[in-house]
Design an enzyme around this catalytic site. Structure first.
Site, PDB file in Angstrom:
ATOM      1  CB  VAL A  61      45.943  37.038  42.961  1.00 32.72           C
ATOM      2  CG1 VAL A  61      45.371  35.990  43.915  1.00 32.72           C
ATOM      3  CG2 VAL A  61      44.965  38.200  42.815  1.00 32.72           C
ATOM      4  CB  ALA A 106      51.400  34.059  41.917  1.00 31.78           C
ATOM      5  CE  LYS A 107      47.914  33.721  34.590  1.00 37.49           C
ATOM      6  NZ  LYS A 107      48.630  32.557  34.021  1.00 37.49           N
ATOM      7  N   GLY A 108      49.079  37.713  37.758  1.00 38.53           N
ATOM      8  CA  GLY A 108      49.027  39.170  37.787  1.00 38.53           C
ATOM      9  C   GLY A 108      48.431  39.714  36.513  1.00 38.53           C
TER      10      GLY A 108
END
Length: 421
Positions: A61, A106-108
């Site tokens: 994201v 962001a992040k994953g």
């Protein structure tokens, strides 16, 4: 705590809305920040050690890149979901804006239990996930880092996979595609302890602000991984006794203070605090009720509801984790006069040193540990003091003050640039 049903993203957006209301933010700016830019879901196959094909689901994201490239960790956990990753991506936007770091948020994640995977299986999962992300990441576009369930090894595998997916002449320019790498792969001195170091700086500054001598004070720490473990060692060096700890394996109490170095070695070997011989096993409620001056939640989100908040006997909570306190828990702490140093300030040490690592990669430099530590201390104390002053001026708590400072930085950027076309 049921993480899957916790409306984490809505909780974060409510904090943003409250800060926006208090600073009279234009509705257009709020609308631009209300949802992520991109939500990517990928499904990819991996063969396990037995040769069986297994399907995995991964997420990335990208919340906002107004101030710079997207930036955020990769989490390996069996219970991750899109709402959680959206919330964590948004938190990265606010952290970077607050710390004046030219990154976005962001992040994953990959939905898996890394403790059930061998090293070779984790490597294959990481490489296939990186390949599936493709050019959605890159050193000038979106830069992953370690998070819960990942570490330097995963970052080395991500970097190597990405480097081997570009042209030969470009390969060495791609080291900055991830941060949190091993030193041998272009990592930075001080990165492993950076988040815990930021927590320790906040504890130290809170004590200074409240004219409390740190030596002889006590802390309880939930989560004894990278953040909690390093925070424990650093705080112990400042004279703070760690009197209770807990993680996914259990909770321990030792009123005389734990040997944090021995406990860290135990966790490294056994994967958790349980069965450590230097403390007594206790219940979760007994852990939260342990008497101390500080509490450092350094596990997952939504760990402190009104129940846990009512048990705490501390003066300050310094959030080493993202979103560890529910709104009901924070209301209880506020009613009881317990101060909270919020996550977007207290655990921003990791992304700050990630920025330093990225700069070193860009410049083909290697900074000393002393240089990194000095720069991190300056950044954390500057941010802490700005948040404290903003809270006094606004007549609000530190969390809303921190969000208002982050929003002000983003508002300035949007007002200067406008909207294309």
């Amino acid at each position: 705590m049921n993480q899957a049903s916790y409306p984490f993203f809505r909780v974060i957006q409510n904090h943003v809305a409250e800060a926006a209301r208090r600073m009279d933010l234009a509705p257009d700016i709020g609308a631009l920040l209300s949802q992520p830019r991109t939500e990517l879901v990928v499904h990819f196959p991996v063969r396990n050690d037995a040769g069986e094909l297994c399907m995995f689901t991964g997420y990335r994201v990208q919340h906002n890149n107004l101030l710079g490239p997207f930036k955020g960790g990769i989490r390996y956990h069996p219970d991750v979901n899109v709402d959680e990753i959206k919330a964590l991506a948004a938190l990265m936007t606010w952290k970077c804006a607050l710390l004046d770091i030219p990154f976005g948020g962001a992040k994953g994640a990959v939905k898996c239990d890394p403790r059930q995977l061998s090293a070779n299986e984790r490597m294959r999962v990481t490489r296939r996930f990186t390949h599936a992300l493709g050019r959605n990441i890159g050193p000038d576009h979106d830069i992953p880092a370690p998070d819960v369930g990942t570490g330097p090894s995963e970052m080395a595998w991500m970097m190597d996979t990405y480097m081997n997916s570009v042209g030969v002449l470009e390969k060495n320019a791609q080291r900055g595609v991830v941060t949190g790498k091993p030193l041998a792969c272009g990592g930075s001195h001080g990165r492993a302890k950076a988040t815990g170091q930021g927590v320790a700086h906040c504890v130290e500054e809170w004590a200074r602000e409240h004219r409390l001598a740190l030596k002889g004070t006590r802390v309880i720490i939930q989560g004894f991984g990278n953040v909690g473990g390093h925070a424990a060692i650093l705080l112990s060096a400042l004279g703070v006794s760690v009197v209770a700890v807990g993680d996914h394996t259990g909770y321990l109490v030792q009123p005389k203070g734990l040997d944090v170095h021995a406990l860290s070695e135990h966790v490294r070997v056994h994967g958790g605090v349980r069965n450590y011989g230097g403390a007594e096993l206790c219940s979760r409620d007994q852990f939260f009720a342990a008497e101390a001056e500080f509490f450092v939640p350094a596990a997952l989100e939504n760990q402190v509801s009104s129940h846990e908040a009512g048990l705490l006997r501390v003066r300050a909570v310094v959030e080493g984790a993202n979103g560890p306190i529910s709104p009901e828990g924070e209301a209880e702490l506020t009613a009881r006069g317990v101060d909270v140093v919020p996550d977007i300030l207290a655990n921003a040490g990791g992304v700050t040193v990630s920025y330093y690592e990225w700069l070193q990669n860009k410049r083909s430099e290697r900074w000393t540990l002393e240089e990194v530590d000095a720069k991190l201390e300056w950044a954390m104390l500057r941010a802490y003091r700005r948040v404290s002053e903003q809270a006094k001026q606004m007549g609000t708590n530190r969390r809303i003050a921190a969000y208002s400072l982050a929003l002000a930085a983003l508002r300035e950027g949007y007002e200067a640039r406008g909207i294309f076309p």
